[in-house]
Design a protein around this motif. Structure first.
Motif, PDB file in Angstrom:
ATOM      1  N   MET A 285       0.834  -1.183   0.000  1.00 35.66           N
ATOM      2  CA  MET A 285       0.000   0.000   0.000  1.00 35.66           C
ATOM      3  C   MET A 285       0.878   1.245   0.000  1.00 35.66           C
ATOM      4  O   MET A 285       2.016   1.219   0.464  1.00 35.66           O
TER       5      MET A 285
ATOM      6  N   ASP B 266      -5.549  -7.668  12.724  1.00 36.60           N
ATOM      7  CA  ASP B 266      -6.165  -6.505  12.098  1.00 36.60           C
ATOM      8  C   ASP B 266      -7.589  -6.280  12.605  1.00 36.60           C
ATOM      9  O   ASP B 266      -8.030  -5.135  12.753  1.00 36.60           O
TER      10      ASP B 266
ATOM     11  N   ARG C 184      -1.904  -9.390   4.259  1.00 36.74           N
ATOM     12  CA  ARG C 184      -3.082  -8.592   4.599  1.00 36.74           C
ATOM     13  C   ARG C 184      -3.909  -8.364   3.344  1.00 36.74           C
ATOM     14  O   ARG C 184      -3.547  -7.577   2.478  1.00 36.74           O
TER      15      ARG C 184
ATOM     16  N   PRO D 170      -6.528  -6.652   1.186  1.00 33.91           N
ATOM     17  CA  PRO D 170      -7.146  -5.330   1.246  1.00 33.91           C
ATOM     18  C   PRO D 170      -8.653  -5.421   1.062  1.00 33.91           C
ATOM     19  O   PRO D 170      -9.214  -6.505   0.834  1.00 33.91           O
ATOM     20  N   GLU D 171      -9.295  -4.287   1.129  1.00 32.24           N
ATOM     21  CA  GLU D 171     -10.735  -4.191   0.905  1.00 32.24           C
ATOM     22  C   GLU D 171     -11.134  -4.847  -0.412  1.00 32.24           C
ATOM     23  O   GLU D 171     -12.119  -5.589  -0.485  1.00 32.24           O
TER      24      GLU D 171
ATOM     25  N   SER E 173      -7.890   1.430  -2.082  1.00 33.34           N
ATOM     26  CA  SER E 173      -8.481   0.404  -1.229  1.00 33.34           C
ATOM     27  C   SER E 173      -8.117   0.646   0.224  1.00 33.34           C
ATOM     28  O   SER E 173      -6.982   0.990   0.552  1.00 33.34           O
ATOM     29  N   CYS E 174      -9.097   0.473   1.125  1.00 32.45           N
ATOM     30  CA  CYS E 174      -8.806   0.536   2.555  1.00 32.45           C
ATOM     31  C   CYS E 174      -8.032  -0.717   2.968  1.00 32.45           C
ATOM     32  O   CYS E 174      -8.305  -1.817   2.484  1.00 32.45           O
ATOM     33  N   SER E 175      -7.077  -0.527   3.838  1.00 31.05           N
ATOM     34  CA  SER E 175      -6.302  -1.664   4.327  1.00 31.05           C
ATOM     35  C   SER E 175      -5.622  -1.263   5.644  1.00 31.05           C
ATOM     36  O   SER E 175      -4.811  -0.339   5.640  1.00 31.05           O
ATOM     37  N   PRO E 176      -5.960  -1.936   6.745  1.00 26.16           N
ATOM     38  CA  PRO E 176      -6.907  -3.053   6.818  1.00 26.16           C
ATOM     39  C   PRO E 176      -8.362  -2.604   6.785  1.00 26.16           C
ATOM     40  O   PRO E 176      -8.701  -1.509   7.212  1.00 26.16           O
ATOM     41  N   GLN E 177      -9.174  -3.483   6.255  1.00 28.37           N
ATOM     42  CA  GLN E 177     -10.631  -3.317   6.201  1.00 28.37           C
ATOM     43  C   GLN E 177     -11.220  -4.465   7.006  1.00 28.37           C
ATOM     44  O   GLN E 177     -10.803  -5.611   6.869  1.00 28.37           O
TER      45      GLN E 177
END
Length: 759
Positions: free
Chosen positions: A4, A300, A641, A643-644, A663-667
C-alpha cells in the motif's frame, strides 16, 4: 508483493495515516489525506522531521504491530561536517498510539569517533478538516480560524467548530539530556531516579515557532553514542458521539511534566493486549501460509475494534471508514463468530441503541431500520451531510436478525436474545412495511435523502446495479441477496421462537420463509442463463447481469440444492472466477472493468460469504477451490493482509493481483475473511441450544493439514485436526470437546436450522 502507498497505526478511535517513509507531508504538497484522525476530524495535517544539513535514506519500516510503527534511516551525508562519511548516523523513529495520544520516540546514534552537533526540526500543522473534506467534498462557505499557542516545549492548535464543539491538538517535546540518556530501545528505563524530570526540563534546549509550525531543538551526539527525544501529540474533541451511546469520552490525557508519565509501559501494555487477544481466539497450525494469513487477519480485526459503551465493535476500515457501520460491522461480526462471539454481542447491542425510531427522509430513516453509518465530524454535525447517523442500507436490518440468530447458535445465550426481542420485532416490522414499500413481498431500496446513497446494497457505488445492456437499474430495486438474507432471518427466527415458547410466532416465520423461497425461485432464478437475477428494477423486471451477489443467496439458504449447485458452477466459470477470487461482475458484461469499484474487482468478504454458502450446501469441491484461491492470493499482499478489494484481472493476465488504488487496508470484513474461510473449510454450523455441532470438513487446495484448537462453543472448547489422506480426501479427528455438544459429521449438517424447519 503488493504494498500500500500509506501506513496506518490505530487504537480505538485514534489513527495515524502516513507515507511509507513515515512522513505526514503538507497537504498542499500531497493531497492523499495523510494525518492524525479522531472523531472524523484531521487533528494533525503535517508531521515531518528533518535535520539541518543531513539527508536520510529509509532502510526499513515495520507497521505489523498495528498500534506501533518503526522507521529506521541512515544518513546520506552530513553537510558542513565534511569529515563525516555517509551512513555515520542511524535514526530510529518509533511511534505508537494509545487511543488517547500519539507518541513518537526518536533515537539518533553516532557511529563515528567524533562528537556531532545537530539541529533538528519538526514541521507540524493542524487543519481540523472533516474527513469528507479531506476526501474531496467541498462544503459551501466554511472557513476555519485556527489559533496556535506556544510554550518553550509545546504547541497547541485550537479550533471551535461552527456548532461550538471545541477541538484542540497539543504537541509536547521532551529531549533527554546527554548524560541521562538510555542505552535501550524500549522507551522505558525503570532505574531512572525520581529527580530526572526536573533535570530534563533544566537541560533541554528547544525553540517553538507557532507561525512557522516548528518545534526545533539542538543536540550534541557523543562519539559512539546516542541521543533520544519524545514528541507527544494529544488530540481532544469535546462532546459525545451520539445521545444513545454512553461512550462520550473525550480523547485527552492528564497533564504531565515528564515523558515517562505518558510513555512508560504504553507499548508494552499494548503488546500484552494483543497477546491476550491472540490467546482468546482459536489457534491455527499445520499450514504455515494459512496460519500466517489467519493471524494477520485476527490482529487486524483487533486493530479495528472500538468501544462505544456496549462491548467490542468493529469499525469498517482505515483510513476512510474508521466509524460505526451497520452492514460492514454486522458482516465482520458474522465472519468472526468462530473466533470471538462477544464481538457479535457488542455489535448487536451497539446497533440496537442506534436503531431507527422515526421517519426522517433527510437521513433515509424509518422505525426499526438498522443504521448504515454514524459520522461525527463537523459537516455531519452542522447538517451539511446526513450521516449522524444515516440509514441508507437496505441489507443491514435483515443482517442484524441473521447475526442475532447466529450468536445464539454459537453461545446459547438465550437471556441476551430475550432482552433483544423488542429490537428484533421492530426490525421484522420494518422489513414487512417500510422495507417493502409497495407491498409485493420483496425488500426494496429507494433513496429519499437528497445527499444520501443512491444504491443501498453492499455494492453502493452509483454505477453498481445495471442491466445486461449497461442501463442503470431504476429504483426501487429489490436485490437478490437481500431477499436471501430475509429468508435466512425468517427461517432462523422460526427456530428461536420455538425455543422461546412462542409457537404462533415460530409458525408465522416458518411460513414466511417457505413462501419467500418458493417465490424467489420463481422470480429470481433465470434458468436459461443459469444464474440468479441481480435484482428487480422499479418495473419488477429481472436484472439479468451475472454478478457475485447470487453467491450470497447460497448463504441465505433460499435455493433448492440442485439450483445451488448450478449457481456454484456458474460462479466458478472463468468469466466470474479470476483464479484469485470471484469477481463482482462477469467479464462478459457491458460494464465489466477489472478496476471498477463494484463492476469487476474481487472483494475478499464477498468471496468469504459465497464460500460460506458453498459450505452450507456441502459443495466440497467448490469450497476447496475458492478457499485455496483466497489462501494463495493472501501471499501476494504485504504481511498477507488482504485489502478491501483488488483488481479483477485473471491469473493468466497478471502474474500478481492488481491492487485497487484507494483500497482501505486493513478493512474489517477483509481482515475477518480468513476466519469465515476457516469455518467454511470445517463445514461448521453449531447449535449450542440443542447441544450439537455439525461439521463437514474439506481442506483448501494446496493445504494438506490444519490443526484448529480452542474453538469456543457455549462454555467449552472444540479442537479439530484436519489431514489429507493419500487419496486426497480430508480426514478429521476431534482432539478436544468440552462444549457439551455432540459432534455430527456429514452434508446433512450443512443447514440444520433449515432442515429442522422443513424448509
Amino acid at each position: 508483493m503488493n504494498q500500500m502507498h500509506f501506513h496506518v497505526i490505530k487504537e480505538d478511535d485514534l489513527f495515524l495515516v502516513c507515507r511509507p517513509d513515515g512522513e505526514v507531508p503538507d497537504p498542499v504538497e500531497d493531497s492523499f489525506g495523510y494525518g492524525l484522525y479522531t472523531r472524523d476530524t484531521r487533528m494533525l495535517s503535517r508531521l515531518t522531521f528533518s535535520v539541518r544539513d543531513v539527508s536520510w535514506r529509509l532502510l526499513h519500516a515495520d507497521t505489523s504491530a498495528n498500534y506501533q510503527a518503526v522507521y529506521r534511516y541512515s544518513s546520506g551525508g552530513c553537510g558542513n561536517q565534511a569529515d563525516l562519511s555517509q551512513q555515520t548516523l542511524f535514526l530510529t523513529r518509533r511511534r505508537f498510539v494509545t487511543g488517547n495520544d500519539l507518541v513518537e520516540e526518536g533515537i539518533i546514534e553516532n557511529f563515528s569517533n567524533e562528537r556531532i552537533t545537530l539541529d533538528m526540526v519538526y514541521q507540524v500543522a493542524a487543519d481540523f478538516r472533516d474527513l469528507f473534506e479531506v476526501r474531496g467534498y467541498s462544503p459551501a462557505d466554511l472557513h476555519r480560524t485556527i489559533s496556535c499557542a506556544q510554550s518553550s516545549v509545546s504547541l497547541v492548535f485550537s479550533y471551535v467548530a461552527l456548532d461550538g464543539v471545541a477541538c484542540k491538538t497539543t504537541l509536547d517535546l521532551h529531549v533527554l539530556p546527554e548524560e541521562e540518556d538510555v542505552q535501550d530501545e524500549s522507551g522505558v528505563n525503570a532505574q531512572r531516579d525520581a529527580h530526572q524530570d526536573a533535570r530534563e526540563e533544566r537541560k533541554v534546549s528547544t525553540s517553538v515557532d507557532h507561525a512557522a509550525g516548528q518545534l526545533s531543538f539542538g543536540i550534541a551526539v557523543p562519539a559512539r553514542g546516542k541521543r533520544r527525544w519524545f514528541l507527544r501529540v494529544r488530540p481532544e474533541v469535546a462532546g459525545r458521539l451520539h445521545p444513545n451511546l454512553p461512550n462520550g469520552a473525550v480523547h485527552a490525557s492528564q497533564e504531565h511534566t515528564s515523558h515517562r508519565a505518558w510513555v512508560s509501559g504504553s507499548p508494552e501494555r499494548m503488546a500484552q493486549q494483543y497477546a491476550d487477544w491472540m490467546d482468546s481466539v482459536p489457534r491455527v497450525d499445520g499450514d504455515e501460509g494459512f496460519a500466517s494469513w489467519y493471524e494477520r487477519g485476527m490482529r487486524d480485526v483487533r486493530m479495528l475494534l472500538t468501544h462505544l459503551g456496549y462491548g467490542p465493535f468493529p469499525v469498517a476500515g482505515v483510513p476512510w471508514y474508521a466509524v460505526p457501520f451497520g452492514r460492514d460491522s454486522l458482516i465482520t461480526a458474522l465472519e468472526i463468530l468462530i473466533c470471538r462471539a462477544d464481538i457479535a454481542r457488542g455489535t448487536l447491542a451497539t446497533l440496537a441503541a442506534l436503531q431507527g425510531v422515526t421517519r426522517d427522509a433527510r437521513r433515509d430513516e424509518q422505525p426499526g431500520k438498522i443504521i448504515h453509518e454514524l459520522r461525527v465530524g463537523e459537516l455531519t454535525r452542522i447538517g451539511e451531510l446526513p450521516f449522524g447517523p444515516y440509514y441508507g442500507s437496505v441489507d443491514a436490518t435483515p443482517l442484524f436478525l441473521c447475526l442475532a440468530a447466529e450468536y445464539l447458535a454459537w453461545t446459547g445465550d438465550l437471556a441476551f436474545i430475550r432482552a433483544l426481542l423488542p429490537v428484533v420485532e421492530r426490525a421484522f416490522h420494518w422489513m414487512d412495511h417500510d422495507g417493502d414499500r409497495d407491498g409485493d413481498g420483496w425488500i426494496e431500496y429507494f433513496r429519499e435523502a437528497e445527499r444520501g446513497i443512491a444504491n443501498q446494497g453492499w455494492k453502493d457505488s452509483g454505477d453498481a446495479v445495471s442491466h445486461v445492456d449497461g442501463r442503470l437499474a431504476e429504483p426501487p430495486v429489490a436485490l437478490c441477496e437481500v431477499q436471501a438474507y430475509a429468508h435466512r432471518a425468517h427461517a432462523a427466527w422460526a427456530r428461536i421462537y420455538r425455543l422461546l415458547g412462542a409457537p404462533d410466532r415460530a409458525e408465522a416465520h416458518h411460513r414466511r420463509a417457505r413462501q419467500l423461497a418458493a417465490r424467489f425461485l420463481e422470480t429470481f432464478w433465470l434458468a436459461s442463463e443459469g444464474l440468479v437475477a441481480f435484482g428487480l428494477d422499479a418495473e419488477k423486471r429481472p436484472i439479468g447481469t451475472a454478478a457475485s451477489n447470487m453467491g450470497h443467496c447460497l448463504w441465505g439458504g433460499v435455493l433448492p440444492a440442485d439450483v445451488a449447485r448450478q449457481v456454484a458452477d456458474r460462479l466458478l466459470q472463468p468469466d466470474m472466477f479470476s483464479g484469485y477470487g470471484i469477481r463482482t461482475l462477469s467479464t462478459r458484461e457491458v460494464r465489466y472493468n477489472p478496476l471498477s469499484y463494484h463492476n469487476g474487482t474481487v472483494w475478499p468478504h464477498d468471496n468469504a460469504i459465497i464460500l460460506a454458502g458453498f459450505a452450507q450446501y456441502g459443495l466440497s469441491g467448490a469450497v476447496a477451490k475458492l478457499a485455496g484461491a483466497l489462501l494463495r492470493v493472501s501471499a501476494q499482499f504485504e504481511m498477507r493482509r488482504l485489502p478491501e478489494l483488488f483488481g479483477g484481472l485473471s491469473a493468466s493476465e497478471a502474474p500478481h493481483p492488481v491492487p485497487y488504488p484507494v483500497s482501505c487496508s486493513p478493512q474489517a470484513w477483509a481482515a475477518a475473511t480468513p476466519a469465515m474461510v476457516l469455518q467454511s473449510v470445517l463445514g461448521m454450523q453449531p447449535d449450542v441450544p440443542q447441544g450439537r455441532v455439525f461439521i463437514h470438513p474439506v481442506l483448501p487446495e494446496g493445504c494438506d493439514r490444519l490443526l484448529v484448537q480452542r474453538i469456543r462453543l457455549g462454555e467449552g472448547n472444540l479442537s479439530l485436526d484436519l489431514r489429507r489422506d493419500p487419496f486426497g480426501r480430508t480426514q478429521v479427528k476431534v482432539l478436544e470437546n468440552t462444549t457439551g455438544c455432540r459432534v455430527e459429521q456429514g452434508v446433512k449438517g450443512g443447514m440444520p436450522w433449515l432442515a429442522e424447519a422443513g424448509i
